[in-house]
Scaffold this motif. Sequence first.
Motif, PDB file in Angstrom:
ATOM      1  N   TYR A  65      13.486  38.460   1.054  1.00  0.00           N
ATOM      2  CA  TYR A  65      14.107  37.928  -0.166  1.00  0.00           C
ATOM      3  C   TYR A  65      13.304  38.294  -1.415  1.00  0.00           C
ATOM      4  O   TYR A  65      13.873  38.571  -2.471  1.00  0.00           O
ATOM      5  CB  TYR A  65      14.274  36.407  -0.066  1.00  0.00           C
ATOM      6  N   GLN A 112      13.048  41.805  -6.212  1.00  0.00           N
ATOM      7  CA  GLN A 112      12.429  42.945  -6.906  1.00  0.00           C
ATOM      8  C   GLN A 112      13.462  44.063  -7.100  1.00  0.00           C
ATOM      9  O   GLN A 112      13.501  44.706  -8.142  1.00  0.00           O
ATOM     10  CB  GLN A 112      11.272  43.441  -6.056  1.00  0.00           C
ATOM     11  N   LEU A 113      14.292  44.243  -6.083  1.00  0.00           N
ATOM     12  CA  LEU A 113      15.326  45.280  -6.146  1.00  0.00           C
ATOM     13  C   LEU A 113      16.342  44.963  -7.242  1.00  0.00           C
ATOM     14  O   LEU A 113      16.747  45.843  -8.002  1.00  0.00           O
ATOM     15  CB  LEU A 113      16.026  45.405  -4.782  1.00  0.00           C
ATOM     16  N   LEU A 156      11.523  40.990  -1.807  1.00  0.00           N
ATOM     17  CA  LEU A 156      11.787  42.412  -2.066  1.00  0.00           C
ATOM     18  C   LEU A 156      13.192  42.597  -2.651  1.00  0.00           C
ATOM     19  O   LEU A 156      13.403  43.453  -3.512  1.00  0.00           O
ATOM     20  CB  LEU A 156      11.632  43.210  -0.763  1.00  0.00           C
ATOM     21  N   ASP A 157      14.124  41.776  -2.185  1.00  0.00           N
ATOM     22  CA  ASP A 157      15.490  41.851  -2.713  1.00  0.00           C
ATOM     23  C   ASP A 157      15.506  41.447  -4.195  1.00  0.00           C
ATOM     24  O   ASP A 157      16.213  42.067  -4.997  1.00  0.00           O
ATOM     25  CB  ASP A 157      16.409  40.935  -1.888  1.00  0.00           C
TER      26      ASP A 157
END
Lengths: 130, 266
Positions: A97, A102-103, A99-100
């Motif tokens: 989550y 951040q994406l 990293l998501d």
Amino acid sequence: MQNLDSNQTQFAEITPVFESGSTSVAPKKVQNDEPVKKKSNLPLLVGALALVLAFVFLIILISVKLAMNTNSENKTDDGRIVEQNDGQVDPLLEEIYDLDDQLQSSDPTIDEIPFPPVDMTLRLDAPKKK
Amino acid sequence: MKKTIVSILFFLLMISPVWAHAQVDLISEKKSIIEEIAEVDRTYKGQLAEYRQAADQFNIAKGQFTKLNTLASLEVAVQDGRKALLLRDRVLLTYLKLIELKLLESDGINLEEKTIALDMTKDLQQDFQAHLDLTNNAIDRVAVNQVADDFEILAPKITNLSNYVSTLLRIGKLQTIYDHSLSLVEKTNPNAAGAEPSLKQNEMIRAHTEVVNLMEKIYTNLRYGWDEIRVAREKEKPIDISKSNASVFADLSQTMLFLAEIVSKR
């Protein structure tokens, strides 16, 4: 009884007392004891019933509270499940989550530093024709 | 043998504080860059507001000069023009500083491209500084027109560089996320050592294969993007990899969803 049979003097003294007591006192005792027993059992029963009801109510309350906690703590604001059934946060899920997130902030359609909105043709006189 | 082990241990003991110190330096350096970016960004916004005001004032003065055609209105137009050109140079110079810092802060950019972009940014900053000095000394109509002419050479250079750096920053971010995703994909691999066999094992393997296929597609698109950037830079052409970037972004989002699903089902 054997002692009383052998000792007649004592028997003579005791017998009238038993006779008179058995006819007048004993029935009174029986009549007095029964209503008292009925009066003391009713509050006890009511108390026990209230206690059981309270206990059942407490169990229901705790289970409802637990269910509510499970529902609210397992999910984040955006509805993602971050906790397992035992209430522990899954570190791998949390990492995904993060990293998501951040994406989402790296959307390539958004220009982080857009070119300055300046007039690139700013000048006093028109340029000389070459 | 014992001596060797002791010397290795001693060596590790000696280098560990150095390594730790280097890590701390790296973190503090990054922190200072972020702080510097925030400060330069504030300066940039302030200068931009100042420029807008000066440009408006210059346009009014220019209109007055065209209308009145007097020496007084010409003088006002020259002075306002000089000020607007000076402030434009300042804004662009600060913008170049800002993109330089952003490049330094960014992690996912290919080292070769990063070095080239940084060199180009520094060179152009020097050019703009020189132009700013010329504009500062331009006090008459001819000189102001001359610096405006000189700017026409710099204008395409800065727009091309902006396009190049902006593309690098975007693909760099996606590359960073892709690199992090690789470790997550490995962690969710059901074939990994220590994974407990279960009834869901086959389903998990199929799901993982799907994620691996997506990651391969992302890798191909990223590779394409980097190649396009290199070719465009070498041929001095504008770069447009928006389609491949959009595809990478969508596939990375899908990968995150798949990974979350796999972890939740375990």
